[in-house]
Motif scaffolding. Structure first.
Motif, PDB file in Angstrom:
ATOM      1  N   TYR A 234      41.610  34.309  37.096  1.00  0.00           N
ATOM      2  CA  TYR A 234      42.830  34.097  37.653  1.00  0.00           C
ATOM      3  C   TYR A 234      43.650  32.889  36.509  1.00  0.00           C
ATOM      4  O   TYR A 234      43.056  31.823  36.522  1.00  0.00           O
ATOM      5  CB  TYR A 234      42.887  33.369  38.962  1.00  0.00           C
ATOM      6  CG  TYR A 234      44.069  32.697  39.615  1.00  0.00           C
ATOM      7  CD1 TYR A 234      45.183  33.536  39.994  1.00  0.00           C
ATOM      8  CD2 TYR A 234      44.437  31.234  39.770  1.00  0.00           C
ATOM      9  CE1 TYR A 234      46.535  33.096  40.425  1.00  0.00           C
ATOM     10  CE2 TYR A 234      45.479  30.732  40.400  1.00  0.00           C
ATOM     11  CZ  TYR A 234      46.632  31.632  40.323  1.00  0.00           C
ATOM     12  OH  TYR A 234      47.860  31.197  41.039  1.00  0.00           O
ATOM     13  N   HIS A 236      46.975  30.411  36.518  1.00  0.00           N
ATOM     14  CA  HIS A 236      47.921  29.802  37.117  1.00  0.00           C
ATOM     15  C   HIS A 236      49.153  29.138  36.388  1.00  0.00           C
ATOM     16  O   HIS A 236      48.729  28.659  35.237  1.00  0.00           O
ATOM     17  CB  HIS A 236      47.264  28.448  37.889  1.00  0.00           C
ATOM     18  CG  HIS A 236      48.382  27.759  38.719  1.00  0.00           C
ATOM     19  ND1 HIS A 236      48.890  28.285  39.974  1.00  0.00           N
ATOM     20  CD2 HIS A 236      48.688  26.396  38.626  1.00  0.00           C
ATOM     21  CE1 HIS A 236      49.792  27.473  40.462  1.00  0.00           C
ATOM     22  NE2 HIS A 236      49.587  26.333  39.564  1.00  0.00           N
ATOM     23  N   LYS A 275      38.203  37.396  41.974  1.00  0.00           N
ATOM     24  CA  LYS A 275      39.433  37.051  41.639  1.00  0.00           C
ATOM     25  C   LYS A 275      39.841  35.782  42.776  1.00  0.00           C
ATOM     26  O   LYS A 275      40.460  34.790  42.489  1.00  0.00           O
ATOM     27  CB  LYS A 275      40.437  37.965  41.728  1.00  0.00           C
ATOM     28  CG  LYS A 275      41.928  37.918  41.158  1.00  0.00           C
ATOM     29  CD  LYS A 275      42.869  39.069  41.110  1.00  0.00           C
ATOM     30  CE  LYS A 275      44.266  38.501  40.851  1.00  0.00           C
ATOM     31  NZ  LYS A 275      45.038  39.970  40.942  1.00  0.00           N
ATOM     32  N   LYS A 276      39.575  36.096  44.056  1.00  0.00           N
ATOM     33  CA  LYS A 276      39.988  35.044  45.022  1.00  0.00           C
ATOM     34  C   LYS A 276      39.348  33.975  44.843  1.00  0.00           C
ATOM     35  O   LYS A 276      40.001  32.760  45.170  1.00  0.00           O
ATOM     36  CB  LYS A 276      39.900  35.740  46.462  1.00  0.00           C
ATOM     37  CG  LYS A 276      40.593  36.968  46.948  1.00  0.00           C
ATOM     38  CD  LYS A 276      40.123  37.420  48.340  1.00  0.00           C
ATOM     39  CE  LYS A 276      41.062  38.524  48.898  1.00  0.00           C
ATOM     40  NZ  LYS A 276      40.972  38.799  50.302  1.00  0.00           N
ATOM     41  N   MET A 279      40.790  31.756  42.033  1.00  0.00           N
ATOM     42  CA  MET A 279      42.150  31.116  42.610  1.00  0.00           C
ATOM     43  C   MET A 279      41.618  30.004  43.447  1.00  0.00           C
ATOM     44  O   MET A 279      42.473  28.891  43.257  1.00  0.00           O
ATOM     45  CB  MET A 279      42.764  32.066  43.511  1.00  0.00           C
ATOM     46  CG  MET A 279      43.456  33.566  42.742  1.00  0.00           C
ATOM     47  SD  MET A 279      44.158  34.530  44.134  1.00  0.00           S
ATOM     48  CE  MET A 279      45.566  33.670  44.610  1.00  0.00           C
TER      49      MET A 279
END
Length: 372
Positions: A234, A236, A275-276, A279
């Motif tokens: 991920y 940001h 992926k979660k 994050m």
């Protein structure tokens, strides 16, 4: 209309007197009136004339050499170097307004001069790039001095190319690394960008164009710990039109139970969960994977601090032990990924429990962000 012979004669007389100049223009030019044509500049057109001699078309080249201003503009577009640097490169005797030679001159002299000027400047801005390819993943941080430079398309492309090349290089033996940390100097002088240029030269070109202190701060390569592992990442705070951002995380999960699902379905679910979790990692910023990975000296120091706080309470040793154990659990929850409450999953379950319910286990992670 048919003219009589007499009328034609009288008409011809008027043409001869009043249109002589017009007739002379249309008449075939005499050999003396045509400039002598060279083989390289003249082309025979036709031999169908009264004298059975070929007519010639004289060709002239209208192409002119580009001006110095045009060359400077082209060189700036090719290299991104400042105008005065481009002008200086083109006017150097050994270059003599040759674009290719001017580019080489800028790489040799302009980059070195620019690098010496910006060396030592603080570089706290920049971007982080991620690349995942099967059982390998890389995460790279490149620093710059200003946010303006790091948000440019050329800078983000440079960062992403390094991340891509790092993952590719991880498959061979041409990258020297200690554990997951790559020897950046070895990589920069051996790996090449999409143009076939080694990254050390690409970095110099970027410094010359941007005029800032640009550094490859860190480069980490992750390799799957088993054939059941999956990677997901991920990024940001992405830069405009870019895959790079201000922070990024890559997570490795291992499939421990398929629960009757097909292998492809299990892998897709694992990637979504990874992926979660990536994050969550960016948001929660864990320091260690699990309690077992926390260094012993860190654990002992924390216990000493807790004992000192409880020293004046006059509580029995067995009570103190229970209190300290509870405080240590809170300590681990703050710094260990597996012990944290999952910030992305509904209900915020503990990460280790959430992964176990999905038939997964957290094997590794990497978090990189710009240190501002």
């Amino acid at each position: 209309m048919i003219l009589s012979r007499v009328g034609l004669r009288s008409c011809g007389a008027r043409i001869a007197t009043s249109s002589t100049r017009f007739v002379s223009v249309l008449a075939p030019a005499s050999p003396l009136s045509v400039p002598k044509a060279s083989a390289s500049s003249s082309t025979p057109l036709s031999t169908n004339n009264n004298n059975n001699k070929p007519h010639y078309i004289q060709s002239f080249s209208t192409a002119a050499k580009p001006s110095t201003a045009q060359l400077v503009k082209q060189l700036r577009e090719l290299t991104g170097a400042p105008m005065m640097e481009c002008k200086k490169a083109l006017s150097t005797p050994e270059v003599d307004h040759d674009l290719e030679k001017a580019q080489e001159w800028l790489r040799k002299y302009g980059s070195a001069k620019a690098s010496s000027k910006v060396a030592g400047r603080e570089a706290l801005e920049g971007l982080v790039g991620v690349n995942i390819d099967g059982d390998r993943a890389s995460i790279v941080k490149v620093a710059s001095e200003t946010d303006f430079a790091s948000r440019s398309e050329s800078f983000s492309t440079f960062v992403q190319e390094i991340a891509d090349a790092a993952t590719t290089a991880a498959a061979g033996d041409d990258v020297v690394h200690d554990g997951d940390n790559v020897d950046i100097n070895a990589f920069m002088t051996s790996a090449k960008d999409s143009k076939g240029q080694v990254f050390s030269e690409s970095l110099n070109d970027a410094i010359l164009a941007i005029r800032e202190n640009i550094q490859v701060d860190s480069m980490t390569i992750m390799k799957a710990s088993s054939d059941k592992s999956v990677f997901a990442g991920y990024v940001h705070g992405r830069a405009p039109n870019s895959t790079c951002g201000s922070a990024a995380a890559v997570v490795e999960l291992e499939v421990t139970s398929s629960s009757g699902s097909s292998s492809s379905s299990s892998e897709e679910k694992a990637k979504e969960a990874a992926k979660k979790l990536a994050m969550h990692v960016v948001a929660a910023k864990p320091t260690y994977l699990n309690p077992d990975s926390v260094p012993e000296d860190v654990v002992n120091k924390e216990k000493e601090v807790l004992l000192e706080k409880m020293s004046g309470t006059n509580k029995p040793p067995e009570i103190l032990e229970k209190i300290i154990a509870g405080q240590m659990r809170k300590f681990y929850e703050g710094i260990c990924l597996t012990e944290q409450s999952h910030m992305v999953e509904e209900g915020n379950p503990k990460v280790s429990k959430a992964m176990k319910s999905l038939g997964l286990e957290v094997k590794n992670y990497t978090l990189v962000g710009m240190s501002k």
